[in-house]
Design a protein around this motif. Structure first.
Motif, PDB file in Angstrom:
ATOM      1  N   GLN A  39     -50.403  26.357  25.589  1.00 12.44           N
ATOM      2  CA  GLN A  39     -49.680  27.238  24.671  1.00 12.44           C
ATOM      3  C   GLN A  39     -50.016  28.705  24.940  1.00 12.44           C
ATOM      4  O   GLN A  39     -49.142  29.572  24.905  1.00 12.44           O
ATOM      5  CB  GLN A  39     -50.007  26.866  23.226  1.00 12.44           C
ATOM      6  CG  GLN A  39     -49.470  25.510  22.802  1.00 12.44           C
ATOM      7  CD  GLN A  39     -49.968  25.076  21.438  1.00 12.44           C
ATOM      8  OE1 GLN A  39     -50.962  25.602  20.926  1.00 12.44           O
ATOM      9  NE2 GLN A  39     -49.289  24.107  20.841  1.00 12.44           N
ATOM     10  N   GLU A  90     -36.908  32.527  19.219  1.00 10.16           N
ATOM     11  CA  GLU A  90     -37.909  32.892  18.225  1.00 10.16           C
ATOM     12  C   GLU A  90     -39.211  33.339  18.880  1.00 10.16           C
ATOM     13  O   GLU A  90     -39.839  34.308  18.430  1.00 10.16           O
ATOM     14  CB  GLU A  90     -38.161  31.708  17.290  1.00 10.16           C
ATOM     15  CG  GLU A  90     -36.982  31.413  16.364  1.00 10.16           C
ATOM     16  CD  GLU A  90     -37.238  30.259  15.417  1.00 10.16           C
ATOM     17  OE1 GLU A  90     -38.283  29.586  15.580  1.00 10.16           O
ATOM     18  OE2 GLU A  90     -36.412  30.035  14.518  1.00 10.16           O
ATOM     19  N   SER A  91     -39.627  32.657  19.950  1.00 10.02           N
ATOM     20  CA  SER A  91     -40.886  33.028  20.608  1.00 10.02           C
ATOM     21  C   SER A  91     -40.786  34.397  21.276  1.00 10.02           C
ATOM     22  O   SER A  91     -41.736  35.192  21.213  1.00 10.02           O
ATOM     23  CB  SER A  91     -41.292  31.961  21.630  1.00 10.02           C
ATOM     24  OG  SER A  91     -40.307  31.823  22.638  1.00 10.02           O
ATOM     25  N   ASN A 135     -44.245  34.480  28.038  1.00  2.00           N
ATOM     26  CA  ASN A 135     -43.351  35.198  27.121  1.00  2.00           C
ATOM     27  C   ASN A 135     -43.645  36.695  27.128  1.00  2.00           C
ATOM     28  O   ASN A 135     -42.724  37.518  27.081  1.00  2.00           O
ATOM     29  CB  ASN A 135     -43.498  34.643  25.701  1.00  2.00           C
ATOM     30  CG  ASN A 135     -42.975  33.234  25.567  1.00  2.00           C
ATOM     31  OD1 ASN A 135     -42.182  32.762  26.383  1.00  2.00           O
ATOM     32  ND2 ASN A 135     -43.407  32.535  24.531  1.00  2.00           N
ATOM     33  N   SER A 136     -44.934  37.034  27.176  1.00  5.21           N
ATOM     34  CA  SER A 136     -45.324  38.440  27.234  1.00  5.21           C
ATOM     35  C   SER A 136     -44.768  39.103  28.488  1.00  5.21           C
ATOM     36  O   SER A 136     -44.265  40.238  28.447  1.00  5.21           O
ATOM     37  CB  SER A 136     -46.853  38.556  27.201  1.00  5.21           C
ATOM     38  OG  SER A 136     -47.275  39.879  27.467  1.00  5.21           O
ATOM     39  N   ARG A 162     -35.085  23.632  21.574  1.00  6.62           N
ATOM     40  CA  ARG A 162     -35.688  24.457  22.620  1.00  6.62           C
ATOM     41  C   ARG A 162     -34.991  25.800  22.756  1.00  6.62           C
ATOM     42  O   ARG A 162     -35.623  26.797  23.080  1.00  6.62           O
ATOM     43  CB  ARG A 162     -35.692  23.684  23.943  1.00  6.62           C
ATOM     44  CG  ARG A 162     -36.806  22.659  24.006  1.00  6.62           C
ATOM     45  CD  ARG A 162     -36.573  21.595  25.030  1.00  6.62           C
ATOM     46  NE  ARG A 162     -37.646  20.607  24.992  1.00  6.62           N
ATOM     47  CZ  ARG A 162     -37.740  19.641  24.080  1.00  6.62           C
ATOM     48  NH1 ARG A 162     -36.834  19.532  23.125  1.00  6.62           N
ATOM     49  NH2 ARG A 162     -38.750  18.795  24.098  1.00  6.62           N
ATOM     50  N   GLN A 206     -48.191  29.776  28.021  1.00  5.97           N
ATOM     51  CA  GLN A 206     -46.779  30.001  27.753  1.00  5.97           C
ATOM     52  C   GLN A 206     -46.574  31.336  27.036  1.00  5.97           C
ATOM     53  O   GLN A 206     -45.584  32.032  27.277  1.00  5.97           O
ATOM     54  CB  GLN A 206     -46.199  28.865  26.911  1.00  5.97           C
ATOM     55  CG  GLN A 206     -44.691  28.977  26.669  1.00  5.97           C
ATOM     56  CD  GLN A 206     -43.896  29.048  27.958  1.00  5.97           C
ATOM     57  OE1 GLN A 206     -44.072  28.209  28.853  1.00  5.97           O
ATOM     58  NE2 GLN A 206     -43.024  30.040  28.079  1.00  5.97           N
ATOM     59  N   GLN A 207     -47.500  31.694  26.175  1.00  6.07           N
ATOM     60  CA  GLN A 207     -47.404  32.992  25.507  1.00  6.07           C
ATOM     61  C   GLN A 207     -47.553  34.128  26.509  1.00  6.07           C
ATOM     62  O   GLN A 207     -46.909  35.174  26.372  1.00  6.07           O
ATOM     63  CB  GLN A 207     -48.481  33.098  24.411  1.00  6.07           C
ATOM     64  CG  GLN A 207     -48.233  32.205  23.216  1.00  6.07           C
ATOM     65  CD  GLN A 207     -47.020  32.651  22.411  1.00  6.07           C
ATOM     66  OE1 GLN A 207     -45.869  32.428  22.809  1.00  6.07           O
ATOM     67  NE2 GLN A 207     -47.254  33.288  21.289  1.00  6.07           N
ATOM     68  N   MET A 256     -36.357  27.770  19.891  1.00  8.73           N
ATOM     69  CA  MET A 256     -37.757  28.128  20.154  1.00  8.73           C
ATOM     70  C   MET A 256     -37.860  29.286  21.125  1.00  8.73           C
ATOM     71  O   MET A 256     -38.708  30.170  20.960  1.00  8.73           O
ATOM     72  CB  MET A 256     -38.509  26.915  20.697  1.00  8.73           C
ATOM     73  CG  MET A 256     -38.833  25.857  19.661  1.00  8.73           C
ATOM     74  SD  MET A 256     -39.614  24.381  20.384  1.00  8.73           S
ATOM     75  CE  MET A 256     -41.084  25.102  21.119  1.00  8.73           C
ATOM     76  N   LEU A 257     -36.996  29.312  22.142  1.00 10.91           N
ATOM     77  CA  LEU A 257     -37.038  30.403  23.106  1.00 10.91           C
ATOM     78  C   LEU A 257     -36.748  31.732  22.428  1.00 10.91           C
ATOM     79  O   LEU A 257     -37.496  32.710  22.594  1.00 10.91           O
ATOM     80  CB  LEU A 257     -36.039  30.161  24.237  1.00 10.91           C
ATOM     81  CG  LEU A 257     -35.904  31.310  25.238  1.00 10.91           C
ATOM     82  CD1 LEU A 257     -37.201  31.520  26.009  1.00 10.91           C
ATOM     83  CD2 LEU A 257     -34.747  31.075  26.199  1.00 10.91           C
ATOM     84  N   GLU A 277     -40.782  37.016  18.423  1.00 11.10           N
ATOM     85  CA  GLU A 277     -42.124  37.181  17.857  1.00 11.10           C
ATOM     86  C   GLU A 277     -43.035  37.952  18.814  1.00 11.10           C
ATOM     87  O   GLU A 277     -43.805  38.812  18.394  1.00 11.10           O
ATOM     88  CB  GLU A 277     -42.725  35.813  17.537  1.00 11.10           C
ATOM     89  CG  GLU A 277     -42.055  35.118  16.356  1.00 11.10           C
ATOM     90  CD  GLU A 277     -42.508  33.676  16.188  1.00 11.10           C
ATOM     91  OE1 GLU A 277     -43.359  33.227  16.996  1.00 11.10           O
ATOM     92  OE2 GLU A 277     -42.007  32.999  15.268  1.00 11.10           O
ATOM     93  N   MET A 278     -42.941  37.622  20.105  1.00 10.92           N
ATOM     94  CA  MET A 278     -43.769  38.319  21.078  1.00 10.92           C
ATOM     95  C   MET A 278     -43.387  39.794  21.160  1.00 10.92           C
ATOM     96  O   MET A 278     -44.260  40.674  21.253  1.00 10.92           O
ATOM     97  CB  MET A 278     -43.637  37.662  22.457  1.00 10.92           C
ATOM     98  CG  MET A 278     -44.511  38.298  23.539  1.00 10.92           C
ATOM     99  SD  MET A 278     -46.287  38.265  23.150  1.00 10.92           S
ATOM    100  CE  MET A 278     -46.602  36.496  23.252  1.00 10.92           C
TER     101      MET A 278
END
Length: 220
Positions: free
Chosen positions: A92, A131-132, A99-100, A125, A95-96, A128-129, A135-136
């Motif tokens: 996880q 939203e992630s 995303n960063s 999914r 993956q963050q 989730m993409l 959020e990032m």
């Protein structure tokens, strides 16, 4: 632009063809970025530093000179510290970092058109993409305005047989993707629709001819 489809449906091929057609498209393949951050640890630590610098301080990792040895050290330290769920937490965290990296690229995209490529084979999914990434971006202090941005999701729905044949011919298979996984993802896929997100246009490509026609439709 987003590109989705089950494994071995031709997503990477399509992205390469899009880039070749017009260099203004910037390809951001999630799996490719994951591989890049593993192969170039300094980029992983740079991405991690942007949203979670405390973890580097906690485990005594210095940047930007941190390399492969430091990456392995951090992975071992995190997994050991977390315990039985350590590997899940590490995945996880990685993956963050991906995303960063994507958010950083989007924040200074300039005149280029980003193309984010991933499975995106079901509504969960896809949600989730978005939203992630949102959020990032908030954590990193960027306002990407993903809802307001005009988006096109190109979904490859060429069929299970096509993916299985390509998988059987591929000599550089990902260990986590076998025929069973391809069958499972195909069985659970949900073809995207325009109304899933604001300002979204969905293009579903059903065969090779439609793929070629789509690429040729892009301005050079």
């Amino acid at each position: 632009m987003l590109v989705g489809g089950i494994p071995y449906s031709g997503k990477s091929y399509l992205c390469d063809a899009i880039k070749q057609r017009n260099p203004k498209y910037k390809i951001l393949g999630i799996d490719s970025i994951h591989d890049k951050l593993e192969e170039e640890p300094e980029k992983f630590f740079e991405s991690l530093q942007k949203f979670y610098p405390a973890i580097l301080q906690q485990f005594g990792i210095s940047t930007p000179s941190a390399g492969k040895r430091d990456l392995n050290k951090l992975k071992y330290a995190v997994i050991t510290a977390v315990g039985k769920d350590g590997k899940t937490f590490w995945n996880q965290l990685f993956q963050q970092a991906v995303n960063s990296y994507i958010v950083s690229e989007l924040s200074h995209i300039g005149g280029e058109i980003p193309v984010i490529e991933s499975l995106l084979h079901d509504r969960v999914r896809r949600r989730m993409l978005f939203e992630s990434l949102s959020e990032m971006a908030e954590i990193m202090g960027f306002n990407l305005g993903l809802d307001e941005t005009k988006k096109m999701l190109v979904y490859l729905n060429l069929g299970l047989d096509v993916s299985l044949k390509r998988h059987s011919r591929n000599t550089q298979k990902r260990e986590i993707v076998d025929e069973r996984v391809i069958h499972l993802i195909h069985r659970t896929q949900e073809i995207p629709k325009n109304e899933e997100f604001p300002n979204l246009e969905v293009v579903v490509l059903q065969n090779e001819s439609e793929v070629s026609a789509f690429v040729n439709s892009l301005s050079s």
